[in-house]
Design a protein around this motif. Structure first.
Motif, PDB file in Angstrom:
ATOM      1  N   ASP A 294      -4.342  -4.627  -0.310  1.00  9.61           N
ATOM      2  CA  ASP A 294      -4.392  -4.587   1.101  1.00  9.61           C
ATOM      3  C   ASP A 294      -3.562  -4.661   1.789  1.00  9.61           C
TER       4      ASP A 294
ATOM      5  N   TYR B 200     -10.979   0.091 -13.218  1.00  5.58           N
ATOM      6  CA  TYR B 200     -10.597   0.655 -11.788  1.00  5.58           C
ATOM      7  C   TYR B 200     -11.632   1.756 -11.477  1.00  5.58           C
TER       8      TYR B 200
ATOM      9  N   ASN C 268     -13.759  -0.816  -8.120  1.00  3.98           N
ATOM     10  CA  ASN C 268     -14.130   0.031  -6.970  1.00  3.98           C
ATOM     11  C   ASN C 268     -14.806  -0.805  -5.979  1.00  3.98           C
TER      12      ASN C 268
ATOM     13  N   HIS D  50      -4.594   1.711 -10.647  1.00  4.69           N
ATOM     14  CA  HIS D  50      -3.775   0.896  -9.961  1.00  4.69           C
ATOM     15  C   HIS D  50      -4.413  -0.241  -9.105  1.00  4.69           C
ATOM     16  N   CYS D  51      -3.761  -1.248  -8.772  1.00  4.50           N
ATOM     17  CA  CYS D  51      -4.163  -2.259  -7.845  1.00  4.50           C
ATOM     18  C   CYS D  51      -4.432  -1.870  -6.401  1.00  4.50           C
ATOM     19  N   ARG D  52      -5.698  -2.008  -5.757  1.00  2.15           N
ATOM     20  CA  ARG D  52      -5.612  -1.407  -4.563  1.00  2.15           C
ATOM     21  C   ARG D  52      -5.359  -2.474  -3.533  1.00  2.15           C
TER      22      ARG D  52
ATOM     23  N   GLU E  85     -11.670  10.666 -12.025  1.00  2.00           N
ATOM     24  CA  GLU E  85     -11.309  10.887 -10.578  1.00  2.00           C
ATOM     25  C   GLU E  85     -12.496  12.175 -10.015  1.00  2.00           C
TER      26      GLU E  85
ATOM     27  N   GLN F 291       1.754   6.140  -6.539  1.00  2.00           N
ATOM     28  CA  GLN F 291       1.209   6.377  -8.013  1.00  2.00           C
ATOM     29  C   GLN F 291       1.054   7.545  -8.398  1.00  2.00           C
TER      30      GLN F 291
ATOM     31  N   CYS G 291       0.741  -1.195   0.121  1.00  2.00           N
ATOM     32  CA  CYS G 291      -0.044   0.140  -0.038  1.00  2.00           C
ATOM     33  C   CYS G 291       0.799   1.174  -0.183  1.00  2.00           C
TER      34      CYS G 291
ATOM     35  N   PHE H 215      -9.181  -6.349  -6.198  1.00  5.80           N
ATOM     36  CA  PHE H 215      -7.882  -5.450  -6.220  1.00  5.80           C
ATOM     37  C   PHE H 215      -7.962  -4.235  -7.358  1.00  5.80           C
TER      38      PHE H 215
END
Ligand code: DGJ
Length: 746
Positions: free
Chosen positions: A129, A543, A323, A125-127, A516, A119, A115, A320
């Protein structure tokens, strides 16, 4: 748990599913050793045993004078241009058109929680954990003071490695990045088939499989989008292996613009897939102190062929990429006005449709193209995001309230990136269009592309969209994009002295920044992605858009193929599928309600029909369909998909989706076939495999069936007409289907 350890010159990354091992070569270059099933007890001795080199590779150029060490016979993690390895590189850098011959060697490394991966702004991007960990290899070229960081991230439980590369200019002069791939996937041996997804508008993601031999095959898009014609999801599967057997590797990019996936086999029988932004339409100036960050590259592994790989990618995307607000949430069942009325809409005919839709149990009424400017055809008004009062004399907000009073949510279509010359926006800002100062300009659907590399343009578009979103209170937004980018030239970049070679990348960053803005101010709005159908179906868009309109082709049979192939790399919960009218508006084909339903149910259900016209399904049937779909929806959102028989090869395609409680098997018969066996059954081998954690027993139409029986002998299918049993057979004629539900016995 993820462990990342260093054993002398080896790095070993492991989680519950996979191991990924790399080696630092004598000159400091990282080389690949292994990617595959977890190797839990690998130690230094075993690594040395497997990597021991004997003799030298003849005919290669050597790294050092008098030595036998060459990069040519190594599986390089990030090949650089102009070294002793002659395959297509991942990285090319120049200064004043003169290539730099970089000597990137490991300087340092760090291991940290994923995490903390920074970026650049507005980059999907991958979220990750808190369980995910990243290994960063800091490579450095001491001559030119160029740093290259290779990032490798593993999550706890996915058979997936996420790569990303950062290039930093630590020197004192500007450099130009001519190519910076996200990473390279290396696999041993040359017995691989390449599977990729090619197509066109209304024929997206047709599955193509070809055997690799020494040489190179490119999977690519130069369209400024991931495109209808190709897709960044690319697979290596063992030569000739079944879709559900043996090792398979897949890559994908968290990116939505032009890309290049280069699959190459060299003279040493090694196969490599280099993946990243397409270098033909990209070059990036890096001033002293600046860093360029590539899109993330997903590299997945399965020992159950590309079918197993599809579950690795689907789970990963759900967990990942999507949303989290929407990933596992019920999505509204929409009625979309496009195929119902096209441009012939007004508040009266739409309201009549809406009333019928509400009675049928539809949950969201979506006004597609045609509500704004003076948009009576596709030649005008893109860019004028204000309501056409001749169609909505009482205002769109009033119409939206009426829809809500019917008990439905309200949704609206936009095409934010585009403009027609016939528009107020164009009259005010002709320079906001991508177009060179002189020469040719090409049109797609009579429209031009706005300069999304210019933040002022993005903000202006947002300022038009925002009041509409606010006033109508919409909860669903369909974001369309109907033409590819040609004559890519931005007056904004010109004015700011930025190279036009940065345009494509800056354009897509502008697209992401608009996403965004919308999501920052309207987090509850579900944005459905669309690009003339499925022309931008990729993890970058996913994403932001948890679902994407799969194709403009709503013909049941064509859709089955498109959806089946799309589901090879993407979860069903991202596939927006509408049941449309017959004859199909695209193919003219007449396919019955059941078949169209049984195809559309494998994804997010919606409708695209005019209930004012006579249809082969009425409000009551739609209500019943929705009720059934509701029961199936948890499996679509949470379940695992198993590809059983491909519509690309079989007249009787089949697939199944299973979660802990339910199993739904979709079986189709495309053409009537008198060779059908009257007592046909379909084996479901996956139900018995330990790793799928499925129950041992099921109930199907009051009949108890063990998983062993289903796996070994199969599920009984409805009887098909074999020529002598036409009256008694359940499946008679072309385009037959059935959806069989099995309930878990726990
Ligand atoms: C292309 C989309 O894919 C369709 O669903 C529809 O929204 C049209 N554009 C509208 O112009």
């Amino acid at each position: 748990m993820v462990t990342i350890s260093r054993l002398e010159n080896y790095f070993v990354l492991t989680n519950q599913k996979i191991s990924y091992i790399l080696e630092i070569l004598p000159d400091g270059t990282p080389a690949h050793v292994y990617f595959g099933k977890c190797l839990p007890h690998i130690d230094l001795q075993q690594l040395q045993y497997i990597c021991r080199r004997e003799g030298k590779s003849a005919g290669t150029i050597k790294v050092y004078k008098g030595s036998s060490f060459s990069l040519a016979d190594q599986m390089l993690e990030y090949p650089v241009y102009g070294t002793t390895s002659f395959q297509s590189p991942a990285l090319m850098i120049s200064v004043n058109q003169s290539p730099l011959y970089l000597n990137l060697s490991l300087q340092d490394y760090e291991i940290h929680a994923a995490c903390h991966n920074e970026q650049p702004e507005a980059m999907p991007h991958c979220r990750f954990d808190e369980h995910a960990k990243t290994l960063v290899l800091h490579l450095m070229d001491e001559t030119w003071k160029i740093g290259v960081d290779l990032l490798y991230t593993l999550t706890d439980d996915s058979a997936m490695v996420i790569r990303q590369t950062k290039v930093t200019n630590h020197g004192e002069q500007s450099i130009q990045i001519d190519k910076a791939a996200s990473g390279a996937l290396n696999v041993g041996g040359s017995d691989w088939d390449l599977v990729h997804f090619e197509g066109s508008w209304a024929r997206e993601r047709q599955q193509v499989r070809q055997n690799l031999v020494q040489g190179q095959v490119d999977v690519q898009s130069l369209y400024g989008s991931s495109s209808h014609q190709s897709n960044p999801y690319t697979v290596l599967t063992r030569t000739g292996a079944r879709e559900d057997q043996e090792d398979a590797y897949g890559v994908n990019l968290v990116y939505s613009s032009s890309f290049l996936n280069e699959a190459m086999v060299n003279e040493f029988d090694a196969t490599r897939l280099v993946s990243g932004i397409h270098p033909l339409t990209f070059a990036w100036t890096l001033r002293p102190g600046q860093t360029f960050t590539t899109p993330e590259m997903m590299m997945g592994y399965s020992d159950q062929g590309m079918d197993g790989l599809s579950r690795v990618f689907s789970r990963f995307i759900r967990d990942f990429i999507l949303n989290p607000r929407f990933a596992y949430r019920h999505r509204p069942i929409v009625l979309n006005s496009w195929e119902a009325v096209y441009f012939e809409l007004n508040e009266d005919n739409l309201y009549s449709l809406a009333k019928k839709a509400a009675r049928a149990g539809i949950e969201c009424f979506v006004v597609d193209d045609g509500w704004f400017g003076k948009r009576d055809t596709d030649t005008t008004s893109l860019g004028d995001w204000f309501v056409d009062e001749s169609k909505f004399p009482h205002g769109l907000d009033a119409f939206a309230s009426k829809v809500r009073k019917l008990g439905m949510e309200f949704g609206l279509w936009f095409e934010p990136e585009m403009i027609n010359e016939e528009s107020e926006l164009y009259r005010q800002h002709p320079d906001w269009v991508l177009r060179p100062p002189k020469g040719r300009i090409s049109y797609g659907r009579s429209q031009l592309v706005l300069d999304f590399a210019n933040p002022q343009v993005v903000e202006a578009v947002y300022q038009m969209m925002k009041p509409i979103i606010e006033k109508t209170g919409l909860s669903y937004l369909k974001w369309d994009m109907n033409r590819d980018i040609t004559e890519a030239w931005s007056s904004y970049l010109d004015r700011h002295g930025i190279s036009q070679m940065e345009l494509f990348h800056r354009y897509i960053l502008g697209v992401y920044s608009l996403y965004e803005k919308i999501q920052r101010d309207f987090p509850e709005v579900l944005i459905e992605g669309c690009a003339g159908g499925g022309g931008r179906f990729d993890p970058g868009i996913l994403y932001y858009s948890s679902q994407i309109w799969v194709s403009d082709n709503t013909d049941g049979f064509d859709r089955l193929k498109i959806q089946y192939a799309t589901s090879m790399g993407y979860p069903l919960s991202c596939l927006s599928n509408h049941i449309a009218e017959i004859p199909s508006h695209q193919t003219g084909r007449l396919i019955g309600t059941e078949f169209r339903k049984d195809v559309a149910f494998f994804g997010i259900l919606g409708y695209e029909i005019n209930l004012e016209r006579k249809q082969d399904l009425d409000e009551e049937q739609i209500r019943l369909q929705i009720e059934t779909y509701r029961q199936m929806e948890p499996a679509i959102l949470h379940g695992d998909l198993y590809h059983l028989r491909s519509p690309f090869h079989s007249n009787q395609p089949a697939w199944a989706i299973a979660d802990k409680e339910d199993l739904y098997v979709g079986v189709y018969r495309i053409l009537s076939d008198l060779q059908s066996v009257p007592t046909a059954s379909l084996r479901l081998p996956f139900v018995q495999k330990e790793e799928n954690h499925l129950p041992k027993e099921w109930i199907c139409n009051d009949q108890r069936l063990t998983s062993a029986l289903l796996a070994q002998m199969g599920l009984r299918l409805p009887s098909s007409n074999n020529g002598t049993n036409q009256k008694s057979a359940q499946m008679v004629g072309d385009f037959q289907s059935c959806l069989i539900h099995l309930k878990a016995v726990r």
